[in-house]
Design a protein around this motif. Structure first.
Motif, PDB file in Angstrom:
ATOM      1  N   GLU A 253       0.687  -1.330  -0.083  1.00 44.28           N
ATOM      2  CA  GLU A 253      -0.019  -0.113  -0.017  1.00 44.28           C
ATOM      3  C   GLU A 253       0.864   1.416   0.215  1.00 44.28           C
ATOM      4  OE1 GLU A 253      -3.218   2.378   2.704  1.00 44.28           O
ATOM      5  OE2 GLU A 253      -2.838   0.431   3.259  1.00 44.28           O
ATOM      6  N   PRO A 254       1.070   1.849  -1.151  1.00 43.46           N
ATOM      7  CA  PRO A 254       1.898   3.347  -1.141  1.00 43.46           C
ATOM      8  C   PRO A 254       1.146   4.192  -0.559  1.00 43.46           C
ATOM      9  CG  PRO A 254       0.730   2.937  -3.342  1.00 43.46           C
ATOM     10  CD  PRO A 254       0.440   1.570  -2.311  1.00 43.46           C
ATOM     11  N   ILE A 255       1.694   5.279   0.283  1.00 44.03           N
ATOM     12  CA  ILE A 255       1.162   6.490   0.960  1.00 44.03           C
ATOM     13  C   ILE A 255       2.013   7.728   0.597  1.00 44.03           C
ATOM     14  CG2 ILE A 255       0.601   7.341   3.151  1.00 44.03           C
ATOM     15  CD1 ILE A 255       0.744   4.186   4.196  1.00 44.03           C
ATOM     16  N   GLY A 256       1.422   8.621   0.238  1.00 44.05           N
ATOM     17  CA  GLY A 256       1.959  10.002  -0.183  1.00 44.05           C
ATOM     18  C   GLY A 256       2.253  10.612   0.904  1.00 44.05           C
ATOM     19  N   TYR A 257       2.836  11.946   0.698  1.00 45.99           N
ATOM     20  CA  TYR A 257       3.348  12.821   1.832  1.00 45.99           C
ATOM     21  C   TYR A 257       2.388  12.864   2.999  1.00 45.99           C
ATOM     22  CZ  TYR A 257       5.478  16.776   3.909  1.00 45.99           C
ATOM     23  OH  TYR A 257       6.065  17.739   4.831  1.00 45.99           O
ATOM     24  N   ILE A 258       2.706  12.779   4.214  1.00 41.43           N
ATOM     25  CA  ILE A 258       1.941  13.099   5.267  1.00 41.43           C
ATOM     26  C   ILE A 258       2.692  14.125   6.215  1.00 41.43           C
ATOM     27  CG2 ILE A 258       1.085  12.174   7.426  1.00 41.43           C
ATOM     28  CD1 ILE A 258       0.673   9.599   5.863  1.00 41.43           C
ATOM     29  N   GLU A 259       1.971  15.270   6.331  1.00 40.93           N
ATOM     30  CA  GLU A 259       2.628  16.243   7.342  1.00 40.93           C
ATOM     31  C   GLU A 259       1.989  16.080   8.631  1.00 40.93           C
ATOM     32  OE1 GLU A 259       3.322  21.120   7.205  1.00 40.93           O
ATOM     33  OE2 GLU A 259       1.991  20.185   5.652  1.00 40.93           O
ATOM     34  N   ASN A 260       0.945  15.716   8.844  1.00 39.18           N
ATOM     35  CA  ASN A 260       0.218  15.956  10.156  1.00 39.18           C
ATOM     36  C   ASN A 260       0.644  14.883  11.040  1.00 39.18           C
ATOM     37  OD1 ASN A 260      -1.770  15.555  12.240  1.00 39.18           O
ATOM     38  ND2 ASN A 260      -3.324  16.726  11.131  1.00 39.18           N
ATOM     39  N   ASN A 262      -0.505  13.641  13.700  1.00 37.53           N
ATOM     40  CA  ASN A 262      -1.530  12.587  14.350  1.00 37.53           C
ATOM     41  C   ASN A 262      -1.656  11.649  12.859  1.00 37.53           C
ATOM     42  OD1 ASN A 262      -2.217  13.799  16.890  1.00 37.53           O
ATOM     43  ND2 ASN A 262      -2.786  15.704  15.803  1.00 37.53           N
ATOM     44  N   GLU A 263      -1.916  11.823  11.920  1.00 34.20           N
ATOM     45  CA  GLU A 263      -2.133  11.075  10.780  1.00 34.20           C
ATOM     46  C   GLU A 263      -1.080   9.925  10.674  1.00 34.20           C
ATOM     47  OE1 GLU A 263      -3.051  12.725   6.879  1.00 34.20           O
ATOM     48  OE2 GLU A 263      -4.184  14.174   7.919  1.00 34.20           O
ATOM     49  N   MET A 264       0.257  10.482  10.759  1.00 36.97           N
ATOM     50  CA  MET A 264       1.367   9.522  10.951  1.00 36.97           C
ATOM     51  C   MET A 264       1.251   8.740  12.022  1.00 36.97           C
ATOM     52  SD  MET A 264       4.107   8.881   9.083  1.00 36.97           S
ATOM     53  CE  MET A 264       5.040   7.459   9.634  1.00 36.97           C
ATOM     54  N   ASN A 265       0.926   9.159  12.988  1.00 37.35           N
ATOM     55  CA  ASN A 265       0.685   8.149  14.507  1.00 37.35           C
ATOM     56  C   ASN A 265      -0.143   6.997  14.223  1.00 37.35           C
ATOM     57  OD1 ASN A 265       1.378   7.802  17.269  1.00 37.35           O
ATOM     58  ND2 ASN A 265      -0.764   8.231  17.806  1.00 37.35           N
ATOM     59  N   LEU A 267      -0.615   5.612  11.326  1.00 35.32           N
ATOM     60  CA  LEU A 267       0.135   4.719  10.760  1.00 35.32           C
ATOM     61  C   LEU A 267       0.867   3.898  11.514  1.00 35.32           C
ATOM     62  CD1 LEU A 267       1.020   6.356   7.452  1.00 35.32           C
ATOM     63  CD2 LEU A 267      -0.669   4.707   7.622  1.00 35.32           C
ATOM     64  N   TYR A 268       1.756   4.547  12.339  1.00 37.00           N
ATOM     65  CA  TYR A 268       2.537   3.874  13.330  1.00 37.00           C
ATOM     66  C   TYR A 268       1.848   2.725  14.202  1.00 37.00           C
ATOM     67  CZ  TYR A 268       6.887   6.713  13.203  1.00 37.00           C
ATOM     68  OH  TYR A 268       7.805   7.252  12.528  1.00 37.00           O
ATOM     69  N   ASN A 269       0.493   3.208  14.663  1.00 39.34           N
ATOM     70  CA  ASN A 269      -0.129   2.197  15.500  1.00 39.34           C
ATOM     71  C   ASN A 269      -0.528   1.050  14.810  1.00 39.34           C
ATOM     72  OD1 ASN A 269      -0.020   3.788  17.665  1.00 39.34           O
ATOM     73  ND2 ASN A 269      -2.038   4.944  17.274  1.00 39.34           N
ATOM     74  N   LYS A 270      -0.816   1.031  13.280  1.00 36.55           N
ATOM     75  CA  LYS A 270      -1.148  -0.066  12.582  1.00 36.55           C
ATOM     76  C   LYS A 270      -0.118  -1.232  12.603  1.00 36.55           C
ATOM     77  CE  LYS A 270      -4.478   2.352   9.645  1.00 36.55           C
ATOM     78  NZ  LYS A 270      -4.963   2.448   8.395  1.00 36.55           N
ATOM     79  N   ALA A 271       1.107  -0.586  12.650  1.00 40.36           N
ATOM     80  CA  ALA A 271       2.358  -1.530  12.328  1.00 40.36           C
ATOM     81  C   ALA A 271       2.837  -2.303  13.415  1.00 40.36           C
ATOM     82  CB  ALA A 271       3.459  -0.368  11.765  1.00 40.36           C
ATOM     83  N   ASP A 272       3.395  -3.401  12.963  1.00 40.16           N
ATOM     84  CA  ASP A 272       4.075  -4.292  14.022  1.00 40.16           C
ATOM     85  C   ASP A 272       5.556  -3.986  13.982  1.00 40.16           C
ATOM     86  OD1 ASP A 272       1.554  -6.060  14.440  1.00 40.16           O
ATOM     87  OD2 ASP A 272       1.869  -6.611  12.463  1.00 40.16           O
ATOM     88  N   ALA A 273       5.890  -3.333  12.958  1.00 41.63           N
ATOM     89  CA  ALA A 273       7.444  -3.024  12.913  1.00 41.63           C
ATOM     90  C   ALA A 273       7.848  -1.879  11.870  1.00 41.63           C
ATOM     91  CB  ALA A 273       8.327  -4.231  12.656  1.00 41.63           C
ATOM     92  N   ILE A 274       8.695  -1.260  12.025  1.00 37.71           N
ATOM     93  CA  ILE A 274       9.185  -0.322  10.983  1.00 37.71           C
ATOM     94  C   ILE A 274      10.483  -0.697  10.351  1.00 37.71           C
ATOM     95  CG2 ILE A 274      10.145   1.026  12.618  1.00 37.71           C
ATOM     96  CD1 ILE A 274       9.290   3.700  10.978  1.00 37.71           C
ATOM     97  N   LEU A 275      10.221  -0.591   8.954  1.00 45.23           N
ATOM     98  CA  LEU A 275      11.516  -0.758   7.982  1.00 45.23           C
ATOM     99  C   LEU A 275      11.895   0.407   7.430  1.00 45.23           C
ATOM    100  CD1 LEU A 275      13.524  -2.873   6.648  1.00 45.23           C
ATOM    101  CD2 LEU A 275      11.752  -3.174   4.926  1.00 45.23           C
ATOM    102  N   THR A 276      13.039   1.092   7.876  1.00 46.99           N
ATOM    103  CA  THR A 276      13.733   2.584   7.520  1.00 46.99           C
ATOM    104  C   THR A 276      15.260   2.443   7.300  1.00 46.99           C
ATOM    105  OG1 THR A 276      13.339   4.648   8.176  1.00 46.99           O
ATOM    106  CG2 THR A 276      13.623   2.844  10.070  1.00 46.99           C
ATOM    107  N   LYS A 277      15.481   3.563   7.139  1.00 47.18           N
ATOM    108  CA  LYS A 277      16.824   4.071   6.807  1.00 47.18           C
ATOM    109  C   LYS A 277      17.414   4.785   8.630  1.00 47.18           C
ATOM    110  CE  LYS A 277      16.652   6.979   3.669  1.00 47.18           C
ATOM    111  NZ  LYS A 277      16.861   7.907   4.761  1.00 47.18           N
ATOM    112  N   PRO A 278      18.557   4.666   8.929  1.00 48.81           N
ATOM    113  CA  PRO A 278      18.675   5.172  10.451  1.00 48.81           C
ATOM    114  C   PRO A 278      18.936   6.525  10.667  1.00 48.81           C
ATOM    115  CG  PRO A 278      20.870   4.164   9.407  1.00 48.81           C
ATOM    116  CD  PRO A 278      19.639   4.213   8.412  1.00 48.81           C
ATOM    117  N   GLY A 279      17.633   7.311   9.987  1.00 51.96           N
ATOM    118  CA  GLY A 279      17.829   8.786  10.338  1.00 51.96           C
ATOM    119  C   GLY A 279      17.519   9.203  11.752  1.00 51.96           C
ATOM    120  N   GLY A 280      18.066  10.061  12.390  1.00 53.06           N
ATOM    121  CA  GLY A 280      17.883  10.236  13.918  1.00 53.06           C
ATOM    122  C   GLY A 280      16.351  10.430  14.384  1.00 53.06           C
TER     123      GLY A 280
END
Length: 381
Positions: A253-260, A262-265, A267-280
């Motif tokens: 499921e691709p997701i466009g730019y999110i600024e808010n 609360n919206e990003m949160n 998505l975090y709550n739906k996830a079991d893990a995050i796959l990312t780069k090590p940005g601080g």
């Protein structure tokens, strides 16, 4: 009271996200404060900002070996690459610009969320200028590069105890001028992901699509785990969003730019893990959410150094394409990540609001009315 927040670049970065987080915290406690977020490079010259940001982005994605060499030459000289260019002429130019900027703005307090303005302000204060302005470093990586100002900077918001110890031992910063706040993230992320019955992974949030993490090899590798659904943040990368949408895959499921936040949160709550780069900042958001963190790749320079720290503390797992099935099904490894994340968070001893309060209190003798506008004095653990 006038507060300046100084990130770098006009496009969205972790430095600008932290600046916005600080702005929100200050506004909630000090509603009468005048707060400005300013990209100092753009103040110097819009053309200069576009040139430097273009080199920054192209160096990251188009010439990583060159960017790595430049970073370790200028920003982090602890690396064995020892070439040190003479930047005296540039320093003189930027100091003159900073003097003009501060004379125009007349701030009481400055929060630097990038090392570049911090280094310039530190140099000016060591020369006896602007000592009546309280300056604060807010570090946005898991290490402290060489450009950050140390002397003349009044307070330091650091990511962990090791950073505090380094500032005390190497730079002789007083203990009570350093606050272990962690890398600041928006308050929306302060509650962990809702409890799930087991540690099996069925939903993974992918952050970093806008920076080249998602490519053909990546898509091929995740197809090896068809039972896992991937929510892929594409940011402003419309080409990536369209190409993923065209796959018409129930797994992706691709997701466009999110600024808010609360919206990003959500998505975090739906996830079991995050796959990312090590940005601080992204890593710190995931830590606050207590999400298992999987790293697939890292950009040169600061992300490589962040990754070294995160692996040393067992806060992330590096995912390899050939072993992705075994790694994502390893519940014991996921449980270990959760335990180390809990341990890391326990050592963040200072609430951000308290660190901000102390910083603002330090200017109270010049602007006493600002302290009276505080709605609730935060408590420290």
């Amino acid at each position: 009271m006038k507060v300046l927040l100084l990130p770098l670049f006009q496009f969205p970065t972790g430095h600008s996200k932290v600046a916005k987080t600080l702005q929100d915290h200050i506004e909630s406690q000090y509603p009468d404060a005048e707060i400005k977020i300013v990209d100092f490079l753009s103040y110097c010259s819009d053309k200069l900002e576009k040139l430097v940001s273009g080199i920054y982005l192209k160096g990251f994605l188009g010439a990583p070996f060159l960017y790595r060499a430049l970073y370790y030459t200028i920003m982090y000289k602890q690396h064995p690459f020892k070439l040190q260019p003479d930047l005296q002429v540039l320093s003189y130019y930027f100091e003159r610009k900073m003097q003009k900027f501060l004379d125009e703005e007349k701030p009481d307090l400055i929060f630097c969320t990038h090392s570049f303005p911090s280094g310039i302000i530190s140099s000016l204060k060591q020369k006896g200028r602007y000592r009546d302005i309280t300056a604060v470093n807010v570090y946005t990586d898991f290490f402290i590069n060489d450009i950050w100002g140390k002397r003349g900077i009044d307070f330091h918001f650091v990511p962990h105890n090791e950073a505090k110890e380094k500032l005390i031992k190497k730079h002789h910063i007083p203990d009570d001028h350093i606050f272990v706040t962690g890398i600041p993230v928006h308050s929306a992320y302060h509650l962990p992901v809702p409890f799930k019955k087991d540690d099996r992974i069925s939903h993974i949030l992918v952050a970093g699509g806008n920076s080249g993490l998602v490519n053909c090899n990546f898509i091929e590798s995740i197809q090896k785990v068809p039972h896992i659904r991937f929510l892929i943040l594409c940011g402003n990368n419309e080409e990536l969003y369209s190409s993923l949408k065209a796959l018409d895959s129930k797994q992706i499921e691709p997701i466009g730019y999110i600024e808010n936040p609360n919206e990003m949160n959500q998505l975090y709550n739906k996830a079991d893990a995050i796959l990312t780069k090590p940005g601080g900042v992204t890593i710190s958001e995931a830590l606050q959410k207590k999400l298992p963190i999987l790293v697939h790749t890292s950009l040169p320079g600061q992300e490589e150094i962040n990754l070294d720290y995160l692996l040393e503390k067992n806060l992330v797992t590096v995912i390899y394409d050939r072993q992705i099935t075994e790694q994502l099904n390893n519940e014991e490894a996921i449980l270990s990540l959760r335990k180390h994340i809990d341990s890391y968070l326990e050592k963040i001893t200072c609430p951000l609001d308290y660190a901000i309060f102390i910083s603002i209190k330090s200017i109270g003798s010049r602007t006493p009315d600002t302290v009276h506008s505080l709605r609730a004095v935060p408590t420290i653990k």
